[in-house]
Design an enzyme around this catalytic site. Structure first.
Site, short mmCIF file in Angstrom:
data_model
loop_
_atom_site.label_atom_id
_atom_site.label_comp_id
_atom_site.label_asym_id
_atom_site.label_seq_id
_atom_site.Cartn_x
_atom_site.Cartn_y
_atom_site.Cartn_z
N HIS A 102 0.79 -1.22 0.00
CA HIS A 102 0.00 0.00 0.00
C HIS A 102 0.83 1.28 0.00
CE1 HIS A 102 0.89 -0.30 4.29
NE2 HIS A 102 0.70 1.00 4.34
C1 UD1 Z 1 -1.55 5.23 6.62
C2 UD1 Z 1 -0.19 5.60 7.18
C3 UD1 Z 1 0.80 4.46 6.91
C4 UD1 Z 1 0.27 3.14 7.40
C5 UD1 Z 1 -1.09 2.90 6.77
C6 UD1 Z 1 -1.70 1.60 7.21
C7 UD1 Z 1 0.35 8.00 7.11
C8 UD1 Z 1 1.16 9.03 6.41
N1 UD1 Z 1 0.34 6.79 6.54
O1 UD1 Z 1 -1.43 5.15 5.21
O2 UD1 Z 1 2.00 4.74 7.59
O3 UD1 Z 1 1.16 2.11 7.04
O4 UD1 Z 1 -1.94 3.97 7.16
O5 UD1 Z 1 -2.91 1.38 6.62
O6 UD1 Z 1 -0.22 8.30 8.13
N2 UD1 Z 1 -9.07 4.82 3.17
C9 UD1 Z 1 -10.29 4.20 3.26
N3 UD1 Z 1 -10.75 3.87 4.51
C10 UD1 Z 1 -10.08 4.14 5.63
C11 UD1 Z 1 -8.84 4.79 5.54
C12 UD1 Z 1 -8.34 5.11 4.30
O7 UD1 Z 1 -10.94 3.92 2.27
O8 UD1 Z 1 -10.58 3.81 6.73
C13 UD1 Z 1 -8.52 5.16 1.84
C14 UD1 Z 1 -8.83 6.59 1.47
O9 UD1 Z 1 -9.17 6.60 0.14
C15 UD1 Z 1 -7.52 7.30 1.69
C16 UD1 Z 1 -6.50 6.21 1.43
O10 UD1 Z 1 -7.13 5.00 1.85
O11 UD1 Z 1 -7.35 8.39 0.85
C17 UD1 Z 1 -5.23 6.40 2.18
O12 UD1 Z 1 -5.48 6.59 3.59
P1 UD1 Z 1 -4.47 7.45 4.50
O13 UD1 Z 1 -4.88 7.40 5.91
O14 UD1 Z 1 -4.25 8.77 3.88
O15 UD1 Z 1 -3.08 6.72 4.35
P2 UD1 Z 1 -2.72 5.17 4.26
O16 UD1 Z 1 -2.27 4.88 2.88
O17 UD1 Z 1 -3.79 4.32 4.83
#
Ligand code: UD1
Length: 372
Positions: free
Chosen positions: A217
């Site tokens: 991811h």
């Molecule tokens: C975040 C952390 C990363 C960790 C990862 C585990 C940061 C910078 N990154 O990355 O270190 O390894 O979490 O998962 O804090 N989304 C959903 N549902 C959710 C959460 C996210 O659909 O409950 C989708 C959204 O489209 C979002 C994307 O995932 O834009 C990314 O989520 P985000 O929290 O920005 O970062 P992660 O890639 O999850």
């Protein structure tokens, strides 16, 4: 009474917060207040983990949701400042390296509240990773540093953190693993395939055979069409040697759909994409697998404890102890096929368990906080 706010924001935080919340339950001198920033909010990314890990419902949920880094960080800071002003905690404890970690540390430290960073001192020395920026920012202004391995202590000392502020107390993620492993191994492993109307009947189809677990991811791997297409093609090739099961992170899935990669995935019958799993099923899946192929941080640690070979497709790791002592190997994209061949031939890397990765870290941390 000492008032301690604990911050949880994203999936990898929850297994670190759980053992601490358990160890602080009904504590005679420390009052724990749990704040969820809402960085992760889906049932599958958050709610399920609270249920399975018996984490109490957060006292406060900031519900910040997904956004760009700046917007997400700003929303967390705005919400958390109000919390700190209302609650007036003596300490704020943050874990890991996600946006919530850095944002809450900044807020607390500007309000003069002492901050404790669990998982301090990890360094990939790669500033293209957002997590590395979060680690540097958090450690630059924290007051108390709890580390998971000796290399982290050395990094902090090199950054002029006084030795008396650094406490190497072990790995909370392993506390959760030790506590939940038996229960995890009793979960059923039958999954609905993502985007298809069929199920893998895992127990019937696989458990007797061997399979690998995939998790990817990192923005650097999955946010560009070219690199994600290359990855899917390589996973497909590997799956012709050994089936691969991939509980897909929402970030990765969104990009697969956006780049139109589903038809390519469909050409590989042994490449199984499933929804993100809860903690227990995921641990069961990994602990019964032949190997993990990943770009995640936490899985490097869990596989080290389980002594399952882990192939980490990254140029660096902030968790080098998993390579020096554990079953983890850092590999390049074009080494994936060869490395999987080695595992199939029975030449997988074996490792040992790092010091204090023993299921008792939360207890040690609470004892340390009592003495602050
Ligand atoms: C975040 C952390 C990363 C960790 C990862 C585990 C940061 C910078 N990154 O990355 O270190 O390894 O979490 O998962 O804090 N989304 C959903 N549902 C959710 C959460 C996210 O659909 O409950 C989708 C959204 O489209 C979002 C994307 O995932 O834009 C990314 O989520 P985000 O929290 O920005 O970062 P992660 O890639 O999850």
């Amino acid at each position: 009474m000492t008032k301690l706010i604990l911050v949880a924001g994203a999936r990898p935080n929850f297994m670190k917060i759980a053992p601490l919340m358990h160890a602080l339950k009904n504590h005679p001198t420390i009052q724990a207040v749990l704040v969820h920033t809402g960085q992760h909010y889906d049932v599958k990314m958050s709610g399920q983990f609270f249920d399975e890990l018996n984490i109490p419902t957060p006292d406060i949920n900031l519900e910040v949701g997904s956004a760009s880094h700046a917007v997400q960080t700003a929303r967390i800071m705005e919400g958390f400042e109000k919390v700190c002003l209302d609650e007036k905690p003596d300490y704020v404890l943050v874990v890991g390296d996600v946006n919530s970690t850095a944002a809450c540390t900044l807020v607390a430290s500007k309000l003069g509240i002492k901050t404790i960073h669990y998982e301090a001192g990890l360094r990939s020395n790669d500033r293209t990773m957002p997590e590395e920026i979060n680690r540097l920012v958090t450690d630059a202004i924290s007051d108390v540093f709890i580390t998971t391995s000796a290399d982290a202590d050395e990094n902090l000392l090199r950054e002029n953190i006084p030795a008396e502020k650094i406490h190497m107390l072990g790995n909370l993620m392993i506390d959760s693993l030790v506590e939940q492993l038996t229960k995890a191994r009793q979960t059923e492993l039958n999954f609905r395939l993502l985007n298809r109307d069929s199920y893998i009947e895992f127990e019937k189809d696989f458990l007797a055979h061997k399979y690998g677990v995939l998790t990817f991811h990192r923005p650097g791997n999955v946010d560009e069409k070219e690199s994600l297409t290359k990855l899917v093609t390589l996973w497909g090739k590997i799956s012709t040697k050994m089936p691969l099961v991939f509980p897909v992170h929402p970030r990765t899935y969104k990009n697969i759909v956006h780049f139109g990669l589903q038809p390519l995935i469909d050409t590989f019958p042994n490449l199984f994409f499933i929804e993100p799993l809860g903690y227990l099923q995921f641990i069961h899946l990994v602990s019964s697998s032949a190997f993990a192929l990943t770009d995640s941080g936490g899985i490097q640690e869990e596989t080290t404890y389980l002594n399952i070979p882990c192939l980490t497709v990254r140029p660096n790791t902030e968790r080098p102890v998993t390579v020096w002592e554990g079953s983890n190997k850092l590999i390049k994209l074009d080494e994936m096929l060869h490395e999987v061949d080695l595992i199939i031939e029975g030449k997988a890397k074996k490792g040992s368990t790092p010091r204090y990765w023993d299921g008792k870290t939360a207890m040690r941390i609470v004892e340390m906080i009592e003495k602050l």
